[in-house]
Design a protein around this motif. Structure first.
Motif, PDB file in Angstrom:
ATOM      1  N   GLU A  75      90.214  87.813 -33.690  1.00 25.96           N
ATOM      2  CA  GLU A  75      90.160  86.413 -33.229  1.00 25.96           C
ATOM      3  C   GLU A  75      90.489  86.298 -31.751  1.00 25.96           C
ATOM      4  O   GLU A  75      89.844  85.568 -31.012  1.00 25.96           O
ATOM      5  CB  GLU A  75      91.163  85.553 -34.001  1.00 25.96           C
ATOM      6  CG  GLU A  75      90.668  85.011 -35.308  1.00 25.96           C
ATOM      7  CD  GLU A  75      89.721  83.839 -35.145  1.00 25.96           C
ATOM      8  OE1 GLU A  75      89.817  83.070 -34.168  1.00 25.96           O
ATOM      9  OE2 GLU A  75      88.858  83.691 -36.003  1.00 25.96           O
ATOM     10  N   ARG A  76      91.491  87.014 -31.300  1.00 29.96           N
ATOM     11  CA  ARG A  76      91.976  86.903 -29.919  1.00 29.96           C
ATOM     12  C   ARG A  76      90.989  87.456 -28.886  1.00 29.96           C
ATOM     13  O   ARG A  76      91.160  87.250 -27.701  1.00 29.96           O
ATOM     14  CB  ARG A  76      93.321  87.605 -29.778  1.00 29.96           C
ATOM     15  CG  ARG A  76      93.211  89.087 -29.958  1.00 29.96           C
ATOM     16  CD  ARG A  76      94.542  89.780 -29.926  1.00 29.96           C
ATOM     17  NE  ARG A  76      94.634  90.530 -31.178  1.00 29.96           N
ATOM     18  CZ  ARG A  76      95.726  90.874 -31.755  1.00 29.96           C
ATOM     19  NH1 ARG A  76      96.871  90.549 -31.231  1.00 29.96           N
ATOM     20  NH2 ARG A  76      95.715  91.554 -32.863  1.00 29.96           N
ATOM     21  N   TYR A  77      89.952  88.171 -29.334  1.00 28.25           N
ATOM     22  CA  TYR A  77      89.008  88.794 -28.406  1.00 28.25           C
ATOM     23  C   TYR A  77      87.750  87.963 -28.165  1.00 28.25           C
ATOM     24  O   TYR A  77      86.837  88.419 -27.470  1.00 28.25           O
ATOM     25  CB  TYR A  77      88.627  90.190 -28.889  1.00 28.25           C
ATOM     26  CG  TYR A  77      89.826  91.100 -29.041  1.00 28.25           C
ATOM     27  CD1 TYR A  77      90.812  91.153 -28.069  1.00 28.25           C
ATOM     28  CD2 TYR A  77      89.964  91.900 -30.156  1.00 28.25           C
ATOM     29  CE1 TYR A  77      91.918  91.975 -28.205  1.00 28.25           C
ATOM     30  CE2 TYR A  77      91.068  92.740 -30.301  1.00 28.25           C
ATOM     31  CZ  TYR A  77      92.044  92.768 -29.324  1.00 28.25           C
ATOM     32  OH  TYR A  77      93.121  93.579 -29.452  1.00 28.25           O
ATOM     33  N   LYS A  78      87.712  86.748 -28.706  1.00 23.39           N
ATOM     34  CA  LYS A  78      86.576  85.869 -28.428  1.00 23.39           C
ATOM     35  C   LYS A  78      86.462  85.663 -26.927  1.00 23.39           C
ATOM     36  O   LYS A  78      87.467  85.499 -26.242  1.00 23.39           O
ATOM     37  CB  LYS A  78      86.759  84.510 -29.110  1.00 23.39           C
ATOM     38  CG  LYS A  78      86.577  84.531 -30.602  1.00 23.39           C
ATOM     39  CD  LYS A  78      86.748  83.125 -31.143  1.00 23.39           C
ATOM     40  CE  LYS A  78      86.669  83.094 -32.630  1.00 23.39           C
ATOM     41  NZ  LYS A  78      86.898  81.730 -33.151  1.00 23.39           N
ATOM     42  N   ARG A  79      85.244  85.685 -26.409  1.00 24.11           N
ATOM     43  CA  ARG A  79      84.915  85.501 -24.994  1.00 24.11           C
ATOM     44  C   ARG A  79      85.353  86.678 -24.117  1.00 24.11           C
ATOM     45  O   ARG A  79      85.325  86.588 -22.907  1.00 24.11           O
ATOM     46  CB  ARG A  79      85.478  84.176 -24.457  1.00 24.11           C
ATOM     47  CG  ARG A  79      84.828  82.958 -25.109  1.00 24.11           C
ATOM     48  CD  ARG A  79      85.384  81.658 -24.621  1.00 24.11           C
ATOM     49  NE  ARG A  79      86.785  81.426 -24.909  1.00 24.11           N
ATOM     50  CZ  ARG A  79      87.288  81.079 -26.079  1.00 24.11           C
ATOM     51  NH1 ARG A  79      86.488  80.912 -27.092  1.00 24.11           N
ATOM     52  NH2 ARG A  79      88.571  80.878 -26.242  1.00 24.11           N
ATOM     53  N   CYS A  80      85.773  87.770 -24.710  1.00 21.64           N
ATOM     54  CA  CYS A  80      86.110  88.965 -23.934  1.00 21.64           C
ATOM     55  C   CYS A  80      84.845  89.788 -23.684  1.00 21.64           C
ATOM     56  O   CYS A  80      83.937  89.814 -24.511  1.00 21.64           O
ATOM     57  CB  CYS A  80      87.140  89.823 -24.672  1.00 21.64           C
ATOM     58  SG  CYS A  80      88.780  89.087 -24.720  1.00 21.64           S
ATOM     59  N   GLU A  81      84.821  90.461 -22.548  1.00 21.49           N
ATOM     60  CA  GLU A  81      83.657  91.248 -22.162  1.00 21.49           C
ATOM     61  C   GLU A  81      83.798  92.696 -22.619  1.00 21.49           C
ATOM     62  O   GLU A  81      84.908  93.232 -22.688  1.00 21.49           O
ATOM     63  CB  GLU A  81      83.476  91.192 -20.643  1.00 21.49           C
ATOM     64  CG  GLU A  81      83.197  89.786 -20.155  1.00 21.49           C
ATOM     65  CD  GLU A  81      83.100  89.694 -18.642  1.00 21.49           C
ATOM     66  OE1 GLU A  81      83.659  90.558 -17.935  1.00 21.49           O
ATOM     67  OE2 GLU A  81      82.450  88.746 -18.171  1.00 21.49           O
TER      68      GLU A  81
END
Length: 168
Positions: A75-81
């Protein structure tokens, strides 16, 4: 030159078993099948993730990382590249370049006059278009065709263009 190349951005989770949907920023999303690892940029640091499974859904890539088996863990990695190291990048054909290597290069006209700086590469259906910031003309869009783009020298950081009538 960039040491790492962006291959995608995590958009959201997929299911409850730790899979993520990735918007690919590479020309060939099928390249994910060949990747064994990616580097996740969390914004606070990076971490290497081993790819366990790859699936495709519409224009997205669905990835499952080894050791991440729960939706709460991703969940915490949403929008991570997601990045790959240059040595793990897809080999380029002659006349092909990584966009990351081109952005920021100087652009000169075929008569040797400095025209501006390459700010963006826009992908279209027919051919790419180079957005060049010119101090004199503002933003100028130049089609990436042989008649307009005469030379790209990554080592020197210079592109030479021919300004066809009507471009400025």
């Amino acid at each position: 030159m960039e040491k790492m190349l962006k291959v995608g951005v995590i958009t959201t989770t997929h299911g409850i078993r730790g899979e993520v949907k990735v918007f690919p920023t590479t020309d060939d999303p099928g390249r994910f099948k060949m990747l064994k690892h990616v580097i996740l940029d969390t914004g606070k640091g990076t971490m290497q993730l081993e790819i366990e499974q790859v699936k495709f859904f519409k224009r997205l890539v669905i990835l499952k990382f080894k050791g991440i088996d729960n939706i709460n863990d991703v969940e915490r990695y949403k929008r991570c590249e997601l990045f790959v190291e240059r040595e793990n990048a897809v080999p380029l054909e002659e006349g092909e370049y990584f966009v990351a290597d081109m952005i920021g290069m100087d652009v000169q006209t075929d008569d040797g006059v400095l025209f501006g700086t390459l700010k963006d590469v826009i992908e279209t259906g027919a051919n790419d278009v180079y957005a060049i910031a010119s101090p004199v003309h503002g933003e100028v869009l130049v089609p990436a065709i042989r008649e307009c783009v005469l030379d790209i020298d990554i080592e020197q950081g210079m592109m030479t263009i021919h300004l066809m009538e009507g471009l400025i």
